[in-house]
Structures are given as structure tokens and as C-alpha cells.
Design a protein around this motif. Structure first.
Motif, short mmCIF file in Angstrom:
data_model
loop_
_atom_site.label_atom_id
_atom_site.label_comp_id
_atom_site.label_asym_id
_atom_site.label_seq_id
_atom_site.Cartn_x
_atom_site.Cartn_y
_atom_site.Cartn_z
N PHE A 71 -9.14 54.95 2.05
CA PHE A 71 -9.07 54.97 3.52
C PHE A 71 -8.43 56.30 3.91
O PHE A 71 -7.22 56.48 3.82
N SER A 72 -9.26 57.23 4.34
CA SER A 72 -8.88 58.63 4.49
C SER A 72 -8.48 58.98 5.92
O SER A 72 -9.16 58.59 6.88
N ARG A 73 -7.41 59.77 6.04
CA ARG A 73 -7.07 60.36 7.33
C ARG A 73 -7.89 61.63 7.56
O ARG A 73 -8.31 61.91 8.68
N ALA A 74 -8.10 62.41 6.52
CA ALA A 74 -8.81 63.68 6.68
C ALA A 74 -10.22 63.48 7.21
O ALA A 74 -10.73 64.29 8.00
N LEU A 75 -10.87 62.39 6.83
CA LEU A 75 -12.24 62.15 7.30
C LEU A 75 -12.31 61.86 8.79
O LEU A 75 -13.38 61.97 9.39
N THR A 76 -11.18 61.50 9.42
CA THR A 76 -11.21 61.27 10.87
C THR A 76 -11.37 62.56 11.65
O THR A 76 -11.66 62.53 12.84
N THR A 77 -11.18 63.71 10.99
CA THR A 77 -11.30 64.99 11.69
C THR A 77 -12.71 65.58 11.60
O THR A 77 -12.99 66.60 12.23
N ARG A 78 -13.58 64.95 10.82
CA ARG A 78 -14.94 65.47 10.65
C ARG A 78 -15.74 65.32 11.94
O ARG A 78 -15.55 64.35 12.69
N PRO A 79 -16.65 66.24 12.22
CA PRO A 79 -17.50 66.11 13.41
C PRO A 79 -18.26 64.79 13.40
O PRO A 79 -18.83 64.39 12.38
N GLY A 80 -18.23 64.08 14.51
CA GLY A 80 -18.95 62.82 14.64
C GLY A 80 -18.21 61.62 14.10
O GLY A 80 -18.71 60.49 14.19
N ALA A 81 -17.01 61.82 13.54
CA ALA A 81 -16.25 60.68 13.01
C ALA A 81 -15.80 59.78 14.17
O ALA A 81 -15.53 60.26 15.27
N PRO A 82 -15.74 58.46 13.93
CA PRO A 82 -15.25 57.57 14.98
C PRO A 82 -13.83 57.96 15.39
O PRO A 82 -13.03 58.39 14.56
N SER A 302 -13.90 56.32 2.61
CA SER A 302 -14.58 57.37 1.86
C SER A 302 -15.65 56.80 0.93
O SER A 302 -16.44 57.54 0.34
N GLU A 303 -15.65 55.47 0.77
CA GLU A 303 -16.67 54.77 -0.01
C GLU A 303 -16.68 53.32 0.48
O GLU A 303 -15.83 52.91 1.26
N ASP A 304 -17.66 52.56 0.04
CA ASP A 304 -17.70 51.15 0.41
C ASP A 304 -16.46 50.44 -0.16
O ASP A 304 -16.13 50.61 -1.34
N VAL A 305 -15.79 49.66 0.68
CA VAL A 305 -14.58 48.96 0.27
C VAL A 305 -14.67 47.51 0.73
O VAL A 305 -14.98 47.24 1.90
N ARG A 306 -14.37 46.60 -0.17
CA ARG A 306 -14.32 45.18 0.17
C ARG A 306 -12.90 44.86 0.64
O ARG A 306 -11.93 45.10 -0.08
N LEU A 307 -12.77 44.32 1.85
CA LEU A 307 -11.45 44.04 2.42
C LEU A 307 -11.53 42.82 3.31
O LEU A 307 -12.38 42.75 4.21
N GLY A 308 -10.66 41.84 3.08
CA GLY A 308 -10.60 40.68 3.95
C GLY A 308 -11.90 39.92 4.07
O GLY A 308 -12.20 39.38 5.15
N GLY A 309 -12.68 39.90 3.00
CA GLY A 309 -13.92 39.15 3.01
C GLY A 309 -15.11 39.88 3.59
O GLY A 309 -16.20 39.30 3.70
N VAL A 310 -14.95 41.14 3.99
CA VAL A 310 -16.08 41.91 4.50
C VAL A 310 -16.19 43.22 3.74
O VAL A 310 -15.24 43.65 3.07
N THR A 311 -17.34 43.85 3.83
CA THR A 311 -17.53 45.15 3.22
C THR A 311 -17.45 46.23 4.29
O THR A 311 -18.23 46.21 5.26
N ILE A 312 -16.52 47.14 4.14
CA ILE A 312 -16.40 48.28 5.04
C ILE A 312 -17.20 49.42 4.42
O ILE A 312 -16.92 49.84 3.29
N ALA A 313 -18.21 49.87 5.12
CA ALA A 313 -19.13 50.86 4.56
C ALA A 313 -18.55 52.27 4.65
O ALA A 313 -17.70 52.57 5.51
N THR A 314 -19.01 53.12 3.77
CA THR A 314 -18.62 54.52 3.79
C THR A 314 -18.83 55.11 5.19
O THR A 314 -19.88 54.93 5.79
N GLY A 315 -17.80 55.80 5.71
CA GLY A 315 -17.91 56.44 7.01
C GLY A 315 -17.47 55.57 8.18
O GLY A 315 -17.36 56.07 9.30
#
Length: 408
Positions: A71-82, A302-315
Motif C-alpha cells: 500500500f504505497s504513498r508514492a503511487l498517490t502522486t502519479r498522474p491520474g491517481a485517485p 502496488s499489486e492485487d491485495v486480499r484484505l478484509g474478504g475483498v480483493t483490492i486491485a492494483t492501482g
């Protein structure tokens, strides 16, 4: 039912709540947090920007988001990041970095917030609180505890630590107010405040190169100019990071803490009768008060992560709701009860992992001394208006109080 339909049913995808939620009382978390933690502990929400994210409300899942490098902080600065706020985070900020860049910069500034420096600062902070209370007493009741104490103490302390001249501190406070906006200010106003703060700090760097002093900025400039791995942009942004992190959150926590004690008179009486309870009371106030709209900094997977019963997709974005985690009944006994004698209190208010709050010790000292000195000097301190008349700051990441009228 397909796997996708199962996940959609479990997370409520298609009925995404709009975030942030409205709280019923300043300092209290919104009731939606309890409902989501019980029914959908990892749920999609929609931000004021129109972007969506996964809101995480359970304690253990929050620990994962705060400490797992996926779970990256740096990726939040990329263009188009949520994003949650009107403009993207600055990539040169310590808040916006992952290891190893974060590790390198934090190592340079960490000694300024270490035990030795904090021990030396403690009597200085105590004298400042005494002076502020002198001002309240001289003016007489009623008084505003926000403008008279809660805001003035942390802006004074953090600017002294960094080396910001007294005459410039209100400007700094104003810029930080705008920078932590959600919807109160237009994106162009937030961008201008960031540019103005950085421009001011560039000028301060130049001035301190000419006349170094015994302060953090002079130390960082010396590290930069002696060839340490610190760019000029990183130097300026380190100053901005310290100012942004060290002022408004502490100011709001102080005000909310006094309000919390006023709302729980039996706990206030216990604290007055037993001042030795102050350290546990500070931890309980940090746990109990919902200081922000949700809690932690936004991350991007930064990659697909399984958390709390759901899959959080890359990005996809993930927001740790620390205020909800701090009320998790699986961790805290009677989490909705405010108790200054609470012993087991592993709250997440200062975060976890590499982004654990650099100024946690300083914030604790300021809160402890603000309470200790004020309650000792003003034994009849009380709220001067009904609680129902108080409103938290709206359209802002920090849910502080614009004013807190008191009498004694």
C-alpha cells in the motif's frame, strides 16, 4: 453467483457511500464507521473529487494498510491517481514517499524529534503554556480556548523548532489551513497556498544560509551543503512537511481534548483529583477523539491485495479509517466509553510503520502540558455555551473547532 457478484454484494459496490461522513458531535466519529466496520469492513466510498477508494474500518485491517509496503504513498502522486484532496500530493514531501527515499530523509530529521531534544523542549513548552494562560487570566472570562491556547501553542512550538520568525507565524498557519482543505477552498487556492509556502521557505533557506541559528532548518541546510543526500527541493519540502504535520493536528487535538473532558465531567473530576492519571488520559484522548475525517493517509495498491474478504486491485486507492479502528470492540473494551484510567490502549492515532508520526512525542508533550497547566491554573474551567452550539470545521481534513468558548 459469480465471484465478482459475491464481492460486489459483500462490499456494497453500486451503493458507494459519499465520504467524508458527517459526525453528530465534534470529536466523535460518524456513526457510519460503526456500521461499516460491522457489515462491510472494507467498503468502496466516493470522495468529493469524484474518485473512489476502499475505506478500511477494522483495527487489524488498518494495521495492514498502515504497515504493508504494497500500500504505497508514492503511487498517490502519479498522474491520474485517485485523490481525496483538491490537488495531488507533492512527490517531494516525506508524507508522499516510500522506502528507501523515505528512510533516507526521515533519518536526517528524526534526531530533532528524539528523546533528548524533546526533554530539552519540555520546560520551554511548559513556560509557553503558562504565558498563554496568563493571557487568558488577564483578559478574563469568557475566553476562546482555541485562539487563546490551542492554536497558539503548537504554531509557536513548531516554528521555534524549525526557526520560523515570530512575525511570519500567522501566515504559516493560514497556508496550512488551506493546504489541509477538502472542499472549503478551490483547487487553485490550495495550489497557490502550496506555492506560497514553498516560496516563503525558499527565502528562509537563503536567509539561514547567511545567518545560521540553533534550529532544525539550519541543521538541515548544513546537511544539504555538506554533501548529504538531500536535494534543495527536498530541503524546502521537509520544512513544509514539519510545519504541516506539527501545527493544525495538534491544535485541534488540544481543543477537542478540552471539549471531551467538559462532556465527561466525572472523568474531568477524576483527572483533577489524580493528576498522575494524565499520561493515560492523554492516550485515551488520542484514541477517543476523531481528529480527522477518517484517519490515515491515502494509499494506492502496488499489486492485487486480499484484505478484509475483498480483493483490492492494483492501482486502487485505500483509506485507513483510524478513527474507526480506535473504536473497534474486538480490541478495545467498551470502545465508546471515555475512560482516563484505561490501561490497555494500543490506539493507531499516530499511525504505524514507516509513516508513524515523526512528531508523536512532541504532540503528546504539548497536549499533556496544555491540560496540566490549564486545569491547575483554572480550577473552575468549564464550557461557556451548550455543547449543541459547537460545530467542527467543515470541508476540512482536520475536524477541529473554530472556537471553544470557556469560563472559569
Amino acid at each position: 453467483m459469480t465471484a465478482q457478484e459475491t464481492q460486489r454484494a459483500a462490499t456494497g459496490d453500486g451503493e458507494r457511500p459519499r465520504f467524508p461522513f458527517a459526525a453528530r458531535c465534534p470529536g466523535e466519529p460518524a456513526p457510519e464507521f460503526d456500521r461499516l466496520r460491522a457489515d462491510r469492513p472494507v467498503a468502496r466510498v466516493t470522495f468529493p473529487t469524484g474518485d473512489t477508494a476502499w475505506l478500511v474500518t477494522g483495527y487489524e485491517d488498518n494495521r495492514t494498510v498502515l504497515s504493508d509496503p504494497r500500500f504505497s504513498r508514492a503511487l498517490t502522486t502519479r498522474p491520474g491517481a485517485p485523490r481525496l484532496q483538491p490537488i495531488p500530493p507533492d512527490p517531494a514531501s516525506l508524507f508522499s514517499m516510500d522506502a528507501p527515499e523515505h528512510t533516507r530523509l526521515r533519518r536526517l530529521v528524526a534526531p530533532a524529534f528524539g528523546n533528548r531534544r524533546m526533554a530539552a523542549l519540555r520546560p520551554v513548552i511548559e513556560r509557553e503554556v503558562e504565558l498563554l494562560v496568563d493571557g487568558l487570566v488577564a483578559a478574563g472570562p469568557p475566553a476562546d480556548l482555541v485562539s487563546g491556547l490551542a492554536r497558539r501553542l503548537p504554531i509557536t512550538v513548531i516554528c521555534e523548532l524549525l526557526g520560523v520568525p515570530t512575525a511570519d507565524r500567522e501566515r504559516i498557519a493560514g497556508w496550512v489551513d488551506v493546504l489541509l482543505s477538502l472542499t472549503r477552498f478551490r483547487p487553485e487556492d490550495v495550489a497557490r497556498a502550496r506555492a506560497d509556502l514553498k516560496g516563503y521557505l525558499e527565502g528562509l533557506v537563503a536567509a539561514k544560509r547567511e545567518s545560521p541559528a540553533d534550529d532544525l532548518f539550519s541543521e538541515l541546510i548544513a546537511a544539504r551543503d555538506s554533501g548529504d543526500a538531500l536535494s534543495e527541493e527536498e530541503l524546502v519540502m521537509m520544512g513544509a512537511t514539519v510545519l504541516t504535520g506539527g501545527f493544525l493536528s495538534t491544535a485541534s487535538e488540544i481543543a477537542l481534548s478540552f471539549l471531551c473532558l467538559f462532556r465527561h465531567p466525572e472523568q474531568l473530576a477524576a483527572l483533577r483529583a489524580r493528576p498522575e492519571l494524565l499520561p493515560s488520559a492523554v492516550d485515551e484522548l488520542l484514541r477517543y477523539n476523531a481528529l480527522t475525517t477518517g484517519g490515515g493517509l491515502l494509499r494506492v495498491a502496488s499489486e492485487d491485495v486480499r484484505l478484509g474478504g475483498v480483493t483490492i486491485a492494483t492501482g486502487e486507492a485505500v483509506l485507513p479509517a483510524i478513527s474507526a479502528a480506535n473504536r473497534d470492540p474486538d480490541v478495545f473494551d467498551e470502545p465508546g466509553r471515555f475512560d482516563v484510567t484505561r490501561e490497555s490502549n494500543p490506539h493507531l492515532t499516530f499511525g504505524l510503520g514507516i509513516h508513524y508520526c515523526l512528531g508523536a512525542r512532541l504532540a503528546r508533550i504539548e497536549l499533556e502540558l496544555a491540560l496540566a497547566v490549564t486545569l491547575r491554573r483554572l480550577p473552575g474551567l468549564r464550557l461557556a455555551v451548550p455543547v449543541g452550539e459547537l460545530r467542527a470545521e467543515g470541508g476540512h481534513l482536520i475536524r477541529g473547532l473554530p472556537e471553544l468558548p470557556v469560563a472559569w
